[in-house]
Design a protein around this motif. Structure first.
Motif, PDB file in Angstrom:
ATOM      1  N   GLY A   1       0.789  -1.222   0.000  1.00 14.70           N
ATOM      2  CA  GLY A   1       0.000   0.000   0.000  1.00 14.70           C
ATOM      3  C   GLY A   1       0.821   1.271   0.000  1.00 14.70           C
ATOM      4  O   GLY A   1       0.252   2.362   0.154  1.00 14.70           O
ATOM      5  N   ASN A   2       2.127   1.194  -0.191  1.00 16.86           N
ATOM      6  CA  ASN A   2       2.966   2.387  -0.229  1.00 16.86           C
ATOM      7  C   ASN A   2       2.912   3.039  -1.604  1.00 16.86           C
ATOM      8  O   ASN A   2       3.046   2.337  -2.619  1.00 16.86           O
ATOM      9  N   PRO A   3       2.736   4.337  -1.668  1.00 16.18           N
ATOM     10  CA  PRO A   3       2.742   5.010  -2.986  1.00 16.18           C
ATOM     11  C   PRO A   3       4.145   5.037  -3.565  1.00 16.18           C
ATOM     12  O   PRO A   3       5.105   5.423  -2.894  1.00 16.18           O
ATOM     13  N   VAL A   4       4.252   4.615  -4.823  1.00 15.81           N
ATOM     14  CA  VAL A   4       5.543   4.496  -5.496  1.00 15.81           C
ATOM     15  C   VAL A   4       5.444   5.165  -6.856  1.00 15.81           C
ATOM     16  O   VAL A   4       4.417   5.074  -7.530  1.00 15.81           O
ATOM     17  N   LEU A   5       6.514   5.852  -7.253  1.00 18.46           N
ATOM     18  CA  LEU A   5       6.617   6.421  -8.596  1.00 18.46           C
ATOM     19  C   LEU A   5       7.450   5.474  -9.448  1.00 18.46           C
ATOM     20  O   LEU A   5       8.589   5.150  -9.110  1.00 18.46           O
ATOM     21  N   ILE A   6       6.874   5.032 -10.547  1.00 21.57           N
ATOM     22  CA  ILE A   6       7.539   4.056 -11.406  1.00 21.57           C
ATOM     23  C   ILE A   6       7.511   4.562 -12.843  1.00 21.57           C
ATOM     24  O   ILE A   6       6.505   5.123 -13.299  1.00 21.57           O
ATOM     25  N   SER A   7       8.610   4.380 -13.547  1.00 25.67           N
ATOM     26  CA  SER A   7       8.721   4.798 -14.952  1.00 25.67           C
ATOM     27  C   SER A   7       9.171   3.609 -15.785  1.00 25.67           C
ATOM     28  O   SER A   7       9.956   2.772 -15.329  1.00 25.67           O
ATOM     29  N   GLY A   8       8.685   3.558 -17.015  1.00 24.84           N
ATOM     30  CA  GLY A   8       9.053   2.470 -17.918  1.00 24.84           C
ATOM     31  C   GLY A   8       9.002   2.920 -19.362  1.00 24.84           C
ATOM     32  O   GLY A   8       8.367   3.925 -19.696  1.00 24.84           O
ATOM     33  N   VAL A   9       9.686   2.168 -20.210  1.00 27.08           N
ATOM     34  CA  VAL A   9       9.720   2.450 -21.651  1.00 27.08           C
ATOM     35  C   VAL A   9       9.312   1.185 -22.382  1.00 27.08           C
ATOM     36  O   VAL A   9       9.936   0.134 -22.209  1.00 27.08           O
ATOM     37  N   ALA A  10       8.261   1.302 -23.188  1.00 27.43           N
ATOM     38  CA  ALA A  10       7.788   0.181 -23.996  1.00 27.43           C
ATOM     39  C   ALA A  10       8.234   0.387 -25.441  1.00 27.43           C
ATOM     40  O   ALA A  10       8.106   1.489 -25.986  1.00 27.43           O
ATOM     41  N   THR A  11       8.755  -0.666 -26.044  1.00 26.21           N
ATOM     42  CA  THR A  11       9.143  -0.637 -27.454  1.00 26.21           C
ATOM     43  C   THR A  11       8.148  -1.489 -28.232  1.00 26.21           C
ATOM     44  O   THR A  11       7.898  -2.638 -27.873  1.00 26.21           O
ATOM     45  N   TYR A  12       7.584  -0.922 -29.282  1.00 24.73           N
ATOM     46  CA  TYR A  12       6.540  -1.624 -30.031  1.00 24.73           C
ATOM     47  C   TYR A  12       6.680  -1.325 -31.520  1.00 24.73           C
ATOM     48  O   TYR A  12       7.353  -0.372 -31.931  1.00 24.73           O
ATOM     49  N   ARG A  13       6.000  -2.135 -32.304  1.00 29.64           N
ATOM     50  CA  ARG A  13       5.934  -1.901 -33.750  1.00 29.64           C
ATOM     51  C   ARG A  13       4.628  -2.482 -34.268  1.00 29.64           C
ATOM     52  O   ARG A  13       4.102  -3.464 -33.741  1.00 29.64           O
ATOM     53  N   ALA A  14       4.102  -1.858 -35.301  1.00 32.58           N
ATOM     54  CA  ALA A  14       2.849  -2.308 -35.895  1.00 32.58           C
ATOM     55  C   ALA A  14       3.107  -3.492 -36.817  1.00 32.58           C
ATOM     56  O   ALA A  14       4.159  -3.591 -37.450  1.00 32.58           O
ATOM     57  N   THR A  15       2.140  -4.384 -36.885  1.00 35.07           N
ATOM     58  CA  THR A  15       2.222  -5.522 -37.806  1.00 35.07           C
ATOM     59  C   THR A  15       1.059  -5.534 -38.785  1.00 35.07           C
ATOM     60  O   THR A  15       1.011  -6.380 -39.664  1.00 35.07           O
ATOM     61  N   SER A  16       0.123  -4.621 -38.627  1.00 34.86           N
ATOM     62  CA  SER A  16      -1.051  -4.564 -39.483  1.00 34.86           C
ATOM     63  C   SER A  16      -1.377  -3.113 -39.780  1.00 34.86           C
ATOM     64  O   SER A  16      -1.286  -2.251 -38.899  1.00 34.86           O
TER      65      SER A  16
END
Length: 293
Positions: A118-133
């Motif tokens: 229940g502790n408030p946390v700041l989290i950051s992330g980077v998603a790498t994606y590409r289209a296939t359609s």
């Protein structure tokens, strides 16, 4: 120099083995395997778009850039996808929507989540994606990802899903935990893989493949950061004192044993006094001051 010496030196040089004539070539270890898009699409059940179909394909020409595809629509009905870059002939009444197949990154910066405790946390992330359609992001999802397919001043479908996945997965782990238990602070690789799989399930309708999801930053929220820092300092102090006490006990015990090996014998009171003095001198945070009785 005598001629015989030169002949001997020449003979020794000729006797050098071929392995010593040139440096040994070391075989380099193979690098990490590249991402197999076709295999990943097969695992996810994603199918490629069909080629354009119809009786007349010479009404007008379009230019498809490299690493792009063009979805064709006739009177609002999808008729196929042009997958080859360059100049392509399509029907006069066909509408072409060009979609990029390049890799893109999505930055989820400082999303506030609650961990398992229940502790408030700041989290950051980077998603790498590409289209296939080229069809799915146009016909199946509104505002699929940031860019020209997203309305201005509107968060895209992928951004909202990435934030929801961060909150969902982060809530299953504590910020930190004892050794041997999974936590956000240490098990970043395994948790990042779980982030990727969960986000992939949420954005299947866009026709995207999530190639990677990496955690870039993790910290307590500002409102509890100071209190958590004090708690960490207290835990470190307690752990250090425990280590000092354990070492003091072993030192005192070794001192009594070594004195006994020298033939010295003490009664219980003297032995207890020696142990007491050693423990006090070692455990105390201040320098011991010798006193005469």
């Amino acid at each position: 120099v005598r001629a015989t010496d030169l002949q001997i030196a020449t003979a020794n040089i000729q006797k050098v083995s071929p392995a010593m004539e040139r440096p040994v070539q070391q075989e380099m270890a193979p690098g990490p395997e590249s991402f197999d898009l076709a295999k990943r699409m097969e695992q996810l059940g994603l199918k490629v778009d069909p080629e354009p179909f119809g009786c007349c394909r010479c009404g007008k020409c379009i230019v498809v850039p490299d690493n792009h595809q063009a979805a064709l629509f006739f009177c609002g009905q999808y008729t196929g996808t042009v997958k080859t870059s360059g100049c392509a002939c399509i029907g006069f009444f066909d509408e072409a929507r060009i979609i990029s197949m390049k890799k893109y990154t999505l930055d989820c910066n400082k999303v506030k989540v609650l961990d398992l405790k229940g502790n408030p946390v700041l989290i950051s992330g980077v998603a790498t994606y590409r289209a296939t359609s080229a069809k799915k992001p146009i016909t199946d999802v509104s505002n699929p990802w940031p860019g020209n397919l997203c309305e201005p001043d509107t968060q895209s479908f992928m951004e909202l899903q990435a934030q929801a996945v961060l909150k969902k997965v982060a809530a299953q782990y504590p910020y930190e935990a004892p050794d041997g238990q999974a936590c956000l602070l240490r098990d970043t690789s395994g948790i990042a893989a779980q982030f990727r799989e969960e986000l992939q399930r949420q954005v299947m309708d866009t026709g995207c493949v999530i190639t990677a999801f990496d955690l870039t930053d993790l910290s307590y929220a500002p409102e509890i950061a100071q209190a958590m820092l004090q708690r960490q300092q207290a835990e470190a102090t307690v752990a250090a004192r425990k280590l000092v006490v354990q070492a003091a006990v072993h030192i005192a015990n070794d001192a009594i044993v070594e004195i006994g090996k020298l033939g010295r014998e003490f009664d219980k009171d003297v032995e207890a006094g020696i142990i007491r003095s050693l423990l006090t001198a070692i455990v105390s945070t201040q320098t011991a001051t010798p006193t005469m009785p």
